[in-house]
Design a protein around this motif. Structure first.
Motif, PDB file in Angstrom:
ATOM      1  N   VAL A 139     -20.807  95.926  13.657  1.00 39.95           N
ATOM      2  CA  VAL A 139     -20.448  97.103  12.953  1.00 39.95           C
ATOM      3  C   VAL A 139     -21.513  97.396  11.656  1.00 39.95           C
TER       4      VAL A 139
ATOM      5  N   GLU B 118     -25.747 101.149  12.693  1.00 39.32           N
ATOM      6  CA  GLU B 118     -25.296 102.383  12.586  1.00 39.32           C
ATOM      7  C   GLU B 118     -25.307 103.342  13.566  1.00 39.32           C
TER       8      GLU B 118
ATOM      9  N   LEU C  52     -17.664  92.231  13.794  1.00 41.27           N
ATOM     10  CA  LEU C  52     -18.053  92.716  12.462  1.00 41.27           C
ATOM     11  C   LEU C  52     -19.563  92.863  12.160  1.00 41.27           C
TER      12      LEU C  52
ATOM     13  N   PRO D 134     -13.366  96.071  14.486  1.00 41.53           N
ATOM     14  CA  PRO D 134     -14.282  96.034  13.254  1.00 41.53           C
ATOM     15  C   PRO D 134     -13.378  95.827  11.880  1.00 41.53           C
TER      16      PRO D 134
ATOM     17  N   ASP E 238     -20.490  92.669  19.829  1.00 38.37           N
ATOM     18  CA  ASP E 238     -19.213  93.274  19.212  1.00 38.37           C
ATOM     19  C   ASP E 238     -18.924  92.531  17.909  1.00 38.37           C
TER      20      ASP E 238
ATOM     21  N   PHE F 155     -24.506 103.437  16.437  1.00 41.10           N
ATOM     22  CA  PHE F 155     -23.629 102.856  17.326  1.00 41.10           C
ATOM     23  C   PHE F 155     -23.304 103.325  18.573  1.00 41.10           C
TER      24      PHE F 155
END
Ligand SMILES: Nc1ncnc2c1ncn2[C@@H]1O[C@H](COP(=O)(O)OP(=O)(O)OP(=O)(O)O)[C@@H](O)[C@H]1O
Ligand SMILES: [Mg+2]
Lengths: 331, 245, 247
Positions: A272, A276, A269, A168, A267, A278
């Protein structure tokens, strides 16, 4: 320098593998039509040369050193198709025999270090040497071609990374870092490529593929003093269009395949940014890299199976391309 | 430049090269496709490789030492938690990106397993055998031939390069910064001419012995099913781990 | 005549002209030394003998067959060429594959091929090295294997480019014995005049891309002015043995 396993998601790695296989297949055909039965020994020796030259360390500034990538150099010296073959074989040997560069990342490494530098380098070299057809333009063309090929390869890496990387990092940061540093690296690459080409040009001008238009007609004296002039082995410059069209097509295919997988990839950018919670969600995934994995199943197909099907289809396509070319070269 | 091959007589050494090739590539694919959250899957993969190492009688130290190739990427991976975006946590007073930590772990685990598997393949298979294996797997003939010639002459060319280096240095040349690069590049030019001309001479030597564009195929070793079955253990175990986890 | 070269001129692609009209005939069973200074064109001439280079002007015939594209396969079976650098000649990964390369291209397979390989290696005393990679052999061993690669094709004419260079005295003698034991026509490029004396009854001097002298080795080597003119020198202390019957 070589990308290892795990840097990119499996789909991106495999997608790049398919593109690499297709480009290598085309190069095999074209190199063979150019070098004929000399292809194997000539490309083999040039590949050994590239392997050796990549080990030459060039000092950049106090303490740091860089090494030549050699894609653009190879394209100018032996032509873009032979260059792709040679550098690809070097990368494969480094991966399988020296454990340098991930086996699943071989396609990515071939795209980044063989295809892009050879294609971009050759294209730019052609543009420059078209303006003026003389020695100076060959050397200038080599410099510019090699210089630009490096940051372009770096930016391609950045694009792939943003689309299907596993880390990220802010898009802007990736581009700035890769682009900035590699302009510097590119200057070194350009300088060394230009001097190498010019020193070959000084001794065996006929060996520089990109400078064949400089070859003079042959004059032959015989015992009786008569002169036989052989026709010059000179050819009219080929139109640039097929090459450009080909490059664009390759780029489109690349973009298509990669984005197909990547846009659906959780997966990287976007993931991410938008996700949130995650940690909690992640454990549900069977195949982290696959979009299909996001919802547990797709049209009733369990996630794992869906993933495997994707991989198998991609492998089949790559295999079919390789197979068809093999049939052609064997015939 | 020596390859990684270590001569030996273990069950892994004796395995047909094409079986090993397929097994290692499939293993790497499974590893890369494994979600990074499954710590213990990675742990089991590592255990599997350790078992192969033992079976192949390759010293563990040898494998660990060769893992150094991936060092540049270790540095990169370790930097990600610092520069990564998103939610951050404090680890001993240092603010790190959570997603960055995951990414770093992901790259480190997968790259290490991938490199270790490749090292084992290269350490237990003679380069020549590896090429024959690839040929059995229907990699295009021409690519195999290019690689064969490359490996045959790599040592010869590296030798020429070393001699040029000695010649430069014995005349007092030491590269310090980019201004000296042109001298090195001239050597590269000379090296290219020598390599190319050697290629031409090799081609002539081939022609003079009746070469007409295809290499005579002298060996065509089919691997028995048992060998395939044995090689399949590696990717099958890995897939099993992946599906169970 | 088993080998006929007429008016041969040749220029390399970069424009360097190496041969300026060479005429030379060699009869069956002869052993001929080709002498001349560096850059005289010896290697260039030799490469025309089995059609590796195509004459810019003139003609080459082997056993009456003109060396043209249609006859290449036959010509290359009859003329075995051993190169200056054994590393160029030994391009395969193992000695066995290398020696097999020529006969396999000629269509030999299976047991016949194996037998040809082993026989050729035995002739040069290298049968033990059959499964070794060429780059692990010493220089003299590589030179011998290079000879075997050509012998395996059972040639009528053996053309050697500087076979004795870089060999130690024992290997040099062993190679001479191998060459003497073979029943073939030999053309041998060499800078080693005593070697020419020992092996060849006839010598040809090539200089500046033309034939400068052609005659019995003994007479050519006894002509100090001729040798000096073409930068050829006998080693210090070497005297040309006087012809038998002339005291
Ligand atoms: N591939 C080539 N391209 C261009 N010129 C060449 C090439 N090979 C040889 N020459 C030139 O042709 C001339 C004759 O060379 P050749 O190799 O035939 O000489 P030689 O008699 O074999 O010399 P030596 O005793 O050094 O082996 C020389 O001037 C040489 O520089
Ligand atoms: Mg010579």
């Amino acid at each position: 320098m070589h990308v290892p396993d795990g840097f990119f998601t499996a789909p991106v790695a495999i997608g790049a593998g398919v593109v690499a296989a297709a480009a290598v297949a085309v190069s095999l055909k074209r190199a063979k039509s150019e070098l004929d039965d000399r292809t194997a020994p000539m490309a083999g020796l040039v590949a050994a040369f590239i392997f050796a030259v990549q080990m030459l360390n060039f000092p950049i500034a106090a303490g740091t050193s860089g090494h030549l990538l050699g894609g653009a150099l190879a394209a100018i010296l032996v032509g873009p198709y032979t260059a792709v073959l040679c550098v690809s074989v070097v990368l494969a040997v480094q991966g399988f025999f020296f454990a340098d560069g991930g086996l699943t990342a071989l396609g990515i490494n071939i795209v980044l270090m063989a295809i892009i530098p050879s294609a971009i380098g050759w294209g730019i070299f052609q543009l420059v040497t078209r303006v003026a057809r003389n020695r100076a333009s060959v050397i200038a063309g080599s410099f510019v071609a090699a210089l630009i090929s490096v940051p372009i390869a770096a930016l391609t890496f950045a694009v792939l990374f943003v689309l299907g990387g596993t880390a990220p990092i802010e898009t802007g940061a990736v581009f700035a870092a890769m682009g900035g540093v590699h302009v510097l690296v590119g200057i070194g690459e350009g300088l060394i490529t230009a001097v190498t080409v010019s020193s070959v040009l000084a001794v065996r001008p006929d060996l520089v593929y990109g400078a064949r238009f400089l070859t003079k007609p042959l004059v032959l004296k015989t015992a009786t003093g008569e002169q036989v002039v052989e026709p010059a082995r000179q050819e009219a410059p080929k139109p640039l269009r097929p090459f450009l069209v080909g490059s664009v097509a390759v780029a489109l295919v690349l973009a298509g395949i990669v984005s197909f997988f990547a846009s659906s990839s959780p997966d990287g950018l976007e993931r991410v940014a938008e996700d949130e919670g995650f940690l909690g969600a992640a454990t549900d995934h069977a195949f982290g890299g696959f979009a299909l994995a996001d919802y547990g199943d797709v049209g009733g197909i369990p996630v794992g199976i869906a993933g495997v099907i994707g991989v198998v289809i991609t492998l089949l396509v790559g295999g079919a391309i390789l197979w068809s070319v093999r049939q052609k070269t064997a015939a | 430049m020596k390859g990684l091959y270590r001569p030996g007589d273990s069950p892994i050494h004796r395995l047909a090269p094409q079986c090993k090739l397929v097994a290692v590539v499939l293993f790497a694919v499974v590893v890369v496709a494994t979600p990074r959250e499954r710590f213990w899957a990675f742990f089991l993969y590592a255990l599997t490789l350790a078992a192969v190492t033992l079976l192949a009688r390759v010293p563990v130290g040898y494998v660990l030492k060769r893992l150094a190739v991936e060092l540049p990427f270790v540095v990169f991976a370790l930097a990600i938690p610092f520069i990564g975006v998103g939610e951050r946590i404090d680890v001993m007073g240092v603010s790190l990106s959570v997603a960055g930590l995951w990414a770093a772990w992901n790259i480190l685990a997968k790259a290490t397993l991938g490199v270790a598997a490749s090292i084992l393949l290269a350490a237990t298979t003679e380069p020549r055998a590896l090429l024959l294996g690839a040929q059995r797997l229907r990699v295009p003939q021409l690519l195999i031939q290019i690689a064969t010639f490359m490996l045959r002459y790599l040592e010869v060319i590296l030798d020429e390069m070393r001699r040029m280096k000695v010649a430069r240095e014995s005349r007092g040349f030491t590269p310090r910064d980019l201004r000296q690069a042109p001298v090195l590049a001239k050597s590269a030019g000379a090296l290219f001419i020598r390599s190319y001309e050697r290629g031409e001479r090799v081609h002539l030597a081939m022609l003079s012995r009746g070469y007409t564009g295809t290499m005579p195929t002298l060996r065509d070793d089919r691997a028995p099913k048992a060998q395939w079955a044995m090689a399949a253990v590696l990717p099958v175990v890995a897939s099993a781990v992946l599906f169970v986890s | 005549m088993t080998l006929d070269v007429r008016d041969l001129a040749y220029a390399y692609p970069d424009g360097t002209q190496a041969l300026f009209g060479v005429t030379l005939s060699i009869a069956r069973g002869e052993r001929v030394a080709l002498l001349g200074p560096n850059g005289a064109g010896k290697t260039t001439l030799v490469m025309h003998l089995n059609g590796i280079l195509t004459p810019g002007h003139g003609e080459v015939r082997v056993a009456g067959l003109p060396v043209t594209k249609e006859n290449l396969k036959e010509v290359r079976r009859r003329v075995g060429l051993i190169f200056q650098d054994p590393d160029d000649q030994l391009f395969m990964p193992t000695v066995r594959e290398d020696v097999a390369f020529g006969p396999a291209n000629m269509g030999l397979r299976g047991d016949d091929l194996d037998r040809a390989v082993v026989t050729a290696l035995e002739k040069v005393g290298m049968a033990d090295a059959i499964d070794r990679p060429p780059h692990h052999l010493s220089f003299g061993q590589r030179r011998r294997v290079a000879v075997a690669t050509v012998l395996a094709m059972d040639p009528e004419i053996l053309v050697l480019d500087e076979p004795s260079s870089n060999l130690d005295p024992a290997s040099r003698r062993e190679l001479a014995e191998i060459l003497k034991s073979l029943d073939v026509t030999v053309l041998m490029v060499t800078h080693d005049l005593p070697y020419a004396m020992e092996l060849c009854e006839r010598s040809v001097i090539l200089s500046g891309g033309v034939i400068a002298a052609d005659g019995p080795t003994r007479e050519i080597l006894a002509d100090g002015d001729l040798l000096a003119e073409h930068r050829l020198e006998l080693p210090y202390g070497f005297a040309v043995p006087s012809p038998p019957g002339r005291g």
